[in-house]
Scaffold this active site. Structure first.
Site, PDB file in Angstrom:
ATOM      1  N   HIS A  18      75.718  -5.684 -33.070  1.00 43.24           N
ATOM      2  CA  HIS A  18      75.353  -4.263 -33.029  1.00 43.24           C
ATOM      3  C   HIS A  18      76.458  -3.443 -32.362  1.00 43.24           C
ATOM      4  O   HIS A  18      76.826  -2.378 -32.838  1.00 43.24           O
ATOM      5  CB  HIS A  18      74.051  -4.042 -32.229  1.00 43.24           C
ATOM      6  N   LYS A  42      56.702  -5.795 -34.579  1.00 44.77           N
ATOM      7  CA  LYS A  42      57.597  -6.938 -34.326  1.00 44.77           C
ATOM      8  C   LYS A  42      57.284  -7.636 -33.002  1.00 44.77           C
ATOM      9  O   LYS A  42      57.905  -8.633 -32.676  1.00 44.77           O
ATOM     10  CB  LYS A  42      59.058  -6.462 -34.303  1.00 44.77           C
TER      11      LYS A  42
HETATM   12  N1  COA Z   1      74.619  -7.540 -35.675  1.00 47.32           N
HETATM   13  C1  COA Z   1      73.685  -8.397 -35.331  1.00 47.32           C
HETATM   14  N2  COA Z   1      72.421  -8.347 -35.774  1.00 47.32           N
HETATM   15  C2  COA Z   1      72.102  -7.362 -36.611  1.00 47.32           C
HETATM   16  C3  COA Z   1      73.030  -6.407 -37.030  1.00 47.32           C
HETATM   17  C4  COA Z   1      74.350  -6.530 -36.535  1.00 47.32           C
HETATM   18  N3  COA Z   1      75.308  -5.685 -36.867  1.00 47.32           N
HETATM   19  N4  COA Z   1      72.419  -5.557 -37.862  1.00 47.32           N
HETATM   20  C5  COA Z   1      71.159  -5.956 -37.965  1.00 47.32           C
HETATM   21  N5  COA Z   1      70.952  -7.050 -37.213  1.00 47.32           N
HETATM   22  C6  COA Z   1      69.725  -7.831 -37.093  1.00 47.32           C
HETATM   23  C7  COA Z   1      68.831  -7.336 -36.024  1.00 47.32           C
HETATM   24  O1  COA Z   1      69.141  -7.921 -34.794  1.00 47.32           O
HETATM   25  C8  COA Z   1      67.485  -7.719 -36.543  1.00 47.32           C
HETATM   26  O2  COA Z   1      67.213  -9.021 -36.203  1.00 47.32           O
HETATM   27  P1  COA Z   1      65.717  -9.479 -35.991  1.00 47.32           P
HETATM   28  O3  COA Z   1      64.982  -9.232 -37.277  1.00 47.32           O
HETATM   29  O4  COA Z   1      65.932 -10.875 -35.644  1.00 47.32           O
HETATM   30  O5  COA Z   1      65.176  -8.622 -34.870  1.00 47.32           O
HETATM   31  C9  COA Z   1      67.616  -7.687 -38.032  1.00 47.32           C
HETATM   32  O6  COA Z   1      68.985  -7.702 -38.296  1.00 47.32           O
HETATM   33  C10 COA Z   1      66.985  -6.472 -38.606  1.00 47.32           C
HETATM   34  O7  COA Z   1      67.642  -5.338 -38.134  1.00 47.32           O
HETATM   35  P2  COA Z   1      67.104  -4.216 -37.120  1.00 47.32           P
HETATM   36  O8  COA Z   1      68.257  -3.349 -36.880  1.00 47.32           O
HETATM   37  O9  COA Z   1      66.401  -4.737 -35.934  1.00 47.32           O
HETATM   38  O10 COA Z   1      66.144  -3.490 -37.957  1.00 47.32           O
HETATM   39  P3  COA Z   1      64.627  -3.690 -38.055  1.00 47.32           P
HETATM   40  O11 COA Z   1      64.434  -4.271 -39.400  1.00 47.32           O
HETATM   41  O12 COA Z   1      63.933  -4.295 -36.921  1.00 47.32           O
HETATM   42  O13 COA Z   1      64.188  -2.196 -37.943  1.00 47.32           O
HETATM   43  C11 COA Z   1      63.963   0.077 -38.468  1.00 47.32           C
HETATM   44  C12 COA Z   1      64.402  -1.321 -38.914  1.00 47.32           C
HETATM   45  C13 COA Z   1      63.671   0.181 -36.997  1.00 47.32           C
HETATM   46  C14 COA Z   1      65.111   0.960 -38.816  1.00 47.32           C
HETATM   47  C15 COA Z   1      62.726   0.387 -39.304  1.00 47.32           C
HETATM   48  O14 COA Z   1      61.713  -0.554 -39.033  1.00 47.32           O
HETATM   49  C16 COA Z   1      62.210   1.777 -39.025  1.00 47.32           C
HETATM   50  O15 COA Z   1      62.738   2.722 -39.550  1.00 47.32           O
HETATM   51  N6  COA Z   1      61.157   1.892 -38.175  1.00 47.32           N
HETATM   52  C17 COA Z   1      60.534   3.162 -37.850  1.00 47.32           C
HETATM   53  C18 COA Z   1      59.259   3.364 -38.643  1.00 47.32           C
HETATM   54  C19 COA Z   1      59.592   3.891 -40.024  1.00 47.32           C
HETATM   55  O16 COA Z   1      60.152   4.938 -40.215  1.00 47.32           O
HETATM   56  N7  COA Z   1      59.174   3.103 -41.038  1.00 47.32           N
HETATM   57  C20 COA Z   1      59.428   3.461 -42.412  1.00 47.32           C
HETATM   58  C21 COA Z   1      60.795   2.999 -42.823  1.00 47.32           C
HETATM   59  S1  COA Z   1      61.240   3.599 -44.410  1.00 47.32           S
END
Ligand code: COA
Length: 163
Positions: A18, A42
């Site tokens: 990140h 989550k």
């Molecule tokens: N380096 C290391 N790991 C990375 C990374 C990077 N550059 N980019 C992504 N990852 C990993 C994360 O650590 C995460 O790992 P995990 O699943 O083991 O926790 C995984 O990839 C997913 O990425 P993350 O950035 O945590 O996204 P997420 O999928 O948890 O969340 C949100 C996505 C928060 C953007 C989304 O859920 C959201 O928008 N939530 C708000 C509610 C909403 O609007 N919902 C409708 C969406 S259309």
């Protein structure tokens, strides 16, 4: 015109993957908001405040980056922040379909917000927060993947991990 981007995620916890994306983005945009989602579905290990604090510590060397926690819809939060760009990391092909879905849904909700993707360097491309937590829980060395502060927080979270 100054361009503000928003980089959302759960960051449970923030990793060097990140941080790499954030460092690159801080060179591309005037201001970057790292938006730490509450993500109750989550069931995060660290609460929102702890995730925000760990992220703040990890990016304190970057002047144009701020960390904000949020709950609810990302598209709504991005509008409140007047962000023009929604930034996401793409680590592998496996990320693509989910990211495309997210990007299309966010465009439907907020047409003025454009999704852009950055790829982390190869040696961080296999990291995820889930894997980092699991390695820490099982007593493995996570120091190559996280900042010292995050490593200390994980050690505290898993005091009985064998090393
Ligand atoms: N380096 C290391 N790991 C990375 C990374 C990077 N550059 N980019 C992504 N990852 C990993 C994360 O650590 C995460 O790992 P995990 O699943 O083991 O926790 C995984 O990839 C997913 O990425 P993350 O950035 O945590 O996204 P997420 O999928 O948890 O969340 C949100 C996505 C928060 C953007 C989304 O859920 C959201 O928008 N939530 C708000 C509610 C909403 O609007 N919902 C409708 C969406 S259309």
């Amino acid at each position: 015109m100054s361009v503000k981007a928003i980089y959302p995620g759960t960051f449970d916890p923030i990793t060097l993957g990140h941080v790499h994306v954030i460092e690159r983005a801080s060179l591309l945009f005037d201001h970057l908001v790292v938006a730490v989602a509450e993500s109750p579905n989550k069931k995060p290990l660290f609460d929102l405040q702890a995730r925000v604090e760990l992220a703040e510590n990890a990016v304190q060397h970057l002047d144009n980056v701020s960390i904000m926690g949020f709950s609810g819809l990302l598209a709504k939060f991005a509008r409140q922040q007047q962000a023009k760009v929604l930034l996401r990391g793409l680590r592998a092909v496996a990320d693509f379909e989910y990211e495309l879905q997210l990007a299309n849904m966010n465009r439907a909700l907020e047409p003025e917000l454009d999704s852009l993707f950055l790829t982390p360097v190869e040696h961080f491309s296999y990291i995820s927060s889930t894997l980092v937590r699991e390695v820490a829980r099982l007593g493995g060395d996570i120091t190559p993947f996280v900042t010292p502060n995050v490593a200390a927080a994980l050690k505290q979270a898993y005091p009985n991990a064998e090393s």
